[in-house]
Enzyme design. Structure first.
Site, mmCIF file in Angstrom:
data_model
loop_
_atom_site.group_PDB
_atom_site.id
_atom_site.type_symbol
_atom_site.label_atom_id
_atom_site.label_comp_id
_atom_site.label_asym_id
_atom_site.label_seq_id
_atom_site.Cartn_x
_atom_site.Cartn_y
_atom_site.Cartn_z
ATOM 1 N N ASP A 41 12.949 16.635 3.968
ATOM 2 C CA ASP A 41 14.058 15.799 3.508
ATOM 3 C C ASP A 41 14.270 16.009 2.012
ATOM 4 O O ASP A 41 13.311 16.072 1.244
ATOM 5 C CB ASP A 41 13.755 14.327 3.811
ATOM 6 N N HIS A 49 23.268 9.098 -5.762
ATOM 7 C CA HIS A 49 22.147 8.392 -5.131
ATOM 8 C C HIS A 49 20.900 8.452 -6.009
ATOM 9 O O HIS A 49 20.250 7.433 -6.254
ATOM 10 C CB HIS A 49 21.865 9.000 -3.756
ATOM 11 N N GLU A 72 19.460 5.536 5.555
ATOM 12 C CA GLU A 72 19.973 6.527 4.615
ATOM 13 C C GLU A 72 20.958 7.409 5.364
ATOM 14 O O GLU A 72 20.605 8.028 6.372
ATOM 15 C CB GLU A 72 18.838 7.353 3.997
ATOM 16 N N GLU A 103 22.753 10.630 5.912
ATOM 17 C CA GLU A 103 22.527 12.028 5.525
ATOM 18 C C GLU A 103 23.165 12.968 6.542
ATOM 19 O O GLU A 103 23.505 12.571 7.652
ATOM 20 C CB GLU A 103 21.014 12.338 5.468
ATOM 21 N N ASP A 145 17.903 8.577 7.888
ATOM 22 C CA ASP A 145 16.501 8.597 7.454
ATOM 23 C C ASP A 145 16.080 7.149 7.164
ATOM 24 O O ASP A 145 16.174 6.676 6.034
ATOM 25 C CB ASP A 145 16.388 9.473 6.201
ATOM 26 N N ARG A 184 11.783 0.279 2.024
ATOM 27 C CA ARG A 184 11.852 0.322 0.556
ATOM 28 C C ARG A 184 10.664 -0.336 -0.135
ATOM 29 O O ARG A 184 10.242 0.095 -1.213
ATOM 30 C CB ARG A 184 13.133 -0.362 0.076
ATOM 31 N N GLN A 191 7.844 2.040 0.160
ATOM 32 C CA GLN A 191 8.149 3.192 -0.695
ATOM 33 C C GLN A 191 7.869 2.900 -2.173
ATOM 34 O O GLN A 191 7.267 3.718 -2.874
ATOM 35 C CB GLN A 191 9.631 3.562 -0.512
ATOM 36 N N LYS A 246 8.814 6.657 5.015
ATOM 37 C CA LYS A 246 9.841 7.498 5.642
ATOM 38 C C LYS A 246 9.377 8.038 6.987
ATOM 39 O O LYS A 246 10.032 8.910 7.556
ATOM 40 C CB LYS A 246 10.145 8.684 4.724
ATOM 41 N N THR A 261 13.436 9.005 12.160
ATOM 42 C CA THR A 261 14.632 9.656 11.636
ATOM 43 C C THR A 261 15.533 9.878 12.843
ATOM 44 O O THR A 261 15.115 10.527 13.803
ATOM 45 C CB THR A 261 14.286 11.013 10.990
ATOM 46 N N GLU A 268 21.224 0.764 -2.427
ATOM 47 C CA GLU A 268 22.236 0.924 -3.469
ATOM 48 C C GLU A 268 23.383 -0.065 -3.299
ATOM 49 O O GLU A 268 23.890 -0.608 -4.281
ATOM 50 C CB GLU A 268 22.834 2.335 -3.416
#
Ligand code: CA
Length: 421
Positions: free
Chosen positions: A126, A133, A199, A201, A231, A235, A238, A251, A255, A361
């Site tokens: 990834d 971002h 996420e 992607e 993904d 948080r 993380q 993560k 996925t 975000e």
């Protein structure tokens, strides 16, 4: 470029993801309960495994390329075979094919058909290739002074993820447990993730192997096609674990990919260049031709049993690095790439607030809740929420779409270790 007409009427409507211009590759559960390979056309699936078995389709002098209901063997045969197959399927499904009636028994409705993983993911990497971002997340995690790491404008930043937890659209995703740490606590605690996120992607699927470094041009030729990719990200896990080696358990839960692999050939008319370089790239990373794509993307969030709100709209063309550049960089160490390698683009965020591809975000780290059409608010995902990614390149009166990439959040287990101390 305009619509190419098919004898399958639903493939000729401007709002279908799957006109004859697309012909994406998927796998589905047949009536007999077997995995079959299929090509999407309008609201139908052309059963490629059954066509091969009936002797109507044959890949060169190969037998049983589609027997296992998985596109991996087909990918391994290389770009010439990919092109010949696409030409053949286009002829079968084109308006005016006199043998169309003979194909009707090989058509399966998409509605009510269960989709399966279309290929075996050999490895998953990834990346982190949207400047918007990376700047937003860096600002939240490290402050505006150190938002963009010093290496970011020189190389596509990535980490080696887990192939084992890549799942096909529709698979529920369970909220993980992990080590969490509050801003002022001295010791972490083991608890369910409270900041579970998505996420948005794109995933590039490598269809040809490499042994040693490859150029960006060669890397582009190795890519078989693209999928949408979510993904899922924890948080709070993380934030505590990511230094110094990057994300790990945050993560690794899941996925999700969309079920249809859109072939690179279908996206050719929509190629676009990466944005202007803010710092010159080293020669091995320079693009010899446009290698991004103009693909409009959106994220829908539906609370359990309630209507969906689109919480983000952005475009793949906003990325700083293309998948071809990422793949070329991946090989510089001599790292061999395999058929079925999956490369996540990194979260796709544009410059505007509504273009952000993650709740982290959109809610600015949980400080600015997002209001849904139902009146509810979200900072991060709640149990029962269903996330749906959609994407399409827009032509003149048609779209090359990806189908839906969806998944529902299941509640965390009561106690993952069953009371063991
Ligand atoms: Ca990611």
């Amino acid at each position: 470029m305009s619509l190419i007409k098919s004898w399958v009427e639903t493939a000729n409507t401007p709002d279908t993801d799957f006109p004859l211009n697309n012909l994406p590759y998927g796998a589905f559960l047949s009536e007999e309960g077997e995995a079959h390979c299929g090509v999407a056309i309008g609201d139908m699936i052309l059963d490629v495994t059954a066509l091969e078995e009936a002797g109507i389709l044959q890949i060169e002098d190969e037998d049983e390329v589609f027997f296992f209901g998985d596109w991996t063997d087909f990918m391994a045969l290389g770009p010439k075979v990919w092109a010949a197959f696409r030409t053949e399927v286009t002829a079968l499904l084109a308006d005016g094919n006199e043998d169309a009636e003979g194909l009707v028994p090989f058509m399966v409705p998409q509605v009510g058909t269960q989709m399966l993983m279309p290929f075996a993911v050999s490895e998953y990497t990834d990346f982190y290739a949207s400047k918007h971002h990376a700047t937003n997340v860096g600002t939240m995690f490290r402050g505006p002074e150190n938002a963009l790491p010093p290496n970011w404008l020189s190389m596509p930043i990535g980490y080696n993820g887990r192939a084992s937890s890549v799942v096909v659209s529709g698979t529920p995703v369970r909220r993980p447990w992990g080590q969490l740490k509050g801003p002022n606590d001295d010791l972490p605690r083991f608890a369910p993730c409270a900041r579970f996120d998505l996420e948005l992607e794109m995933g590039a699927i490598v269809g040809q192997p490499s042994d040693g470094p490859v150029t960006v041009q060669k890397a582009d030729e190795m890519i078989f096609g693209y999928v949408l990719l979510n993904d899922w990200s924890a948080r709070d896990i993380q934030a505590w674990e990511y230094q110094p080696l990057g994300p790990f358990q945050s993560k690794a839960t899941a996925t999700t990919i969309s079920p249809w692999i859109v072939p690179k050939a279908a996206l050719e008319p929509f190629r676009t260049t990466t944005p202007d370089r803010e710092r010159p790239l080293l020669d091995y990373l320079k693009e010899p031709a446009p290698m991004l794509y103009d693909i409009e993307l959106e994220v829908g969030l539906a609370p359990e049993g309630k209507a969906e709100t689109v919480i983000s709209r952005t475009n793949y063309a906003a990325m700083y690095y293309s998948s071809a550049q990422q793949l070329a960089h991946h090989t510089t160490s001599g790292c061999p790439m395999r058929v079925g390698d999956l490369l996540g683009s990194g979260t796709i965020s544009g410059p505007e607030k509504h273009q952000r591809g993650a709740l982290l975000e959109l809610s600015w780290g949980g400080k600015e809740p997002v209001t849904l059409d139902t009146g509810e608010t979200r900072t991060f995902l709640e149990d029962g929420d269903t996330l749906t990614l959609r994407g399409a390149a827009k032509g003149d009166g048609f779209r090359v779409g990806f189908g839906e990439c969806t998944g529902q959040v299941l509640p965390a287990l009561d106690d993952p270790f069953g009371g063991a101390k």
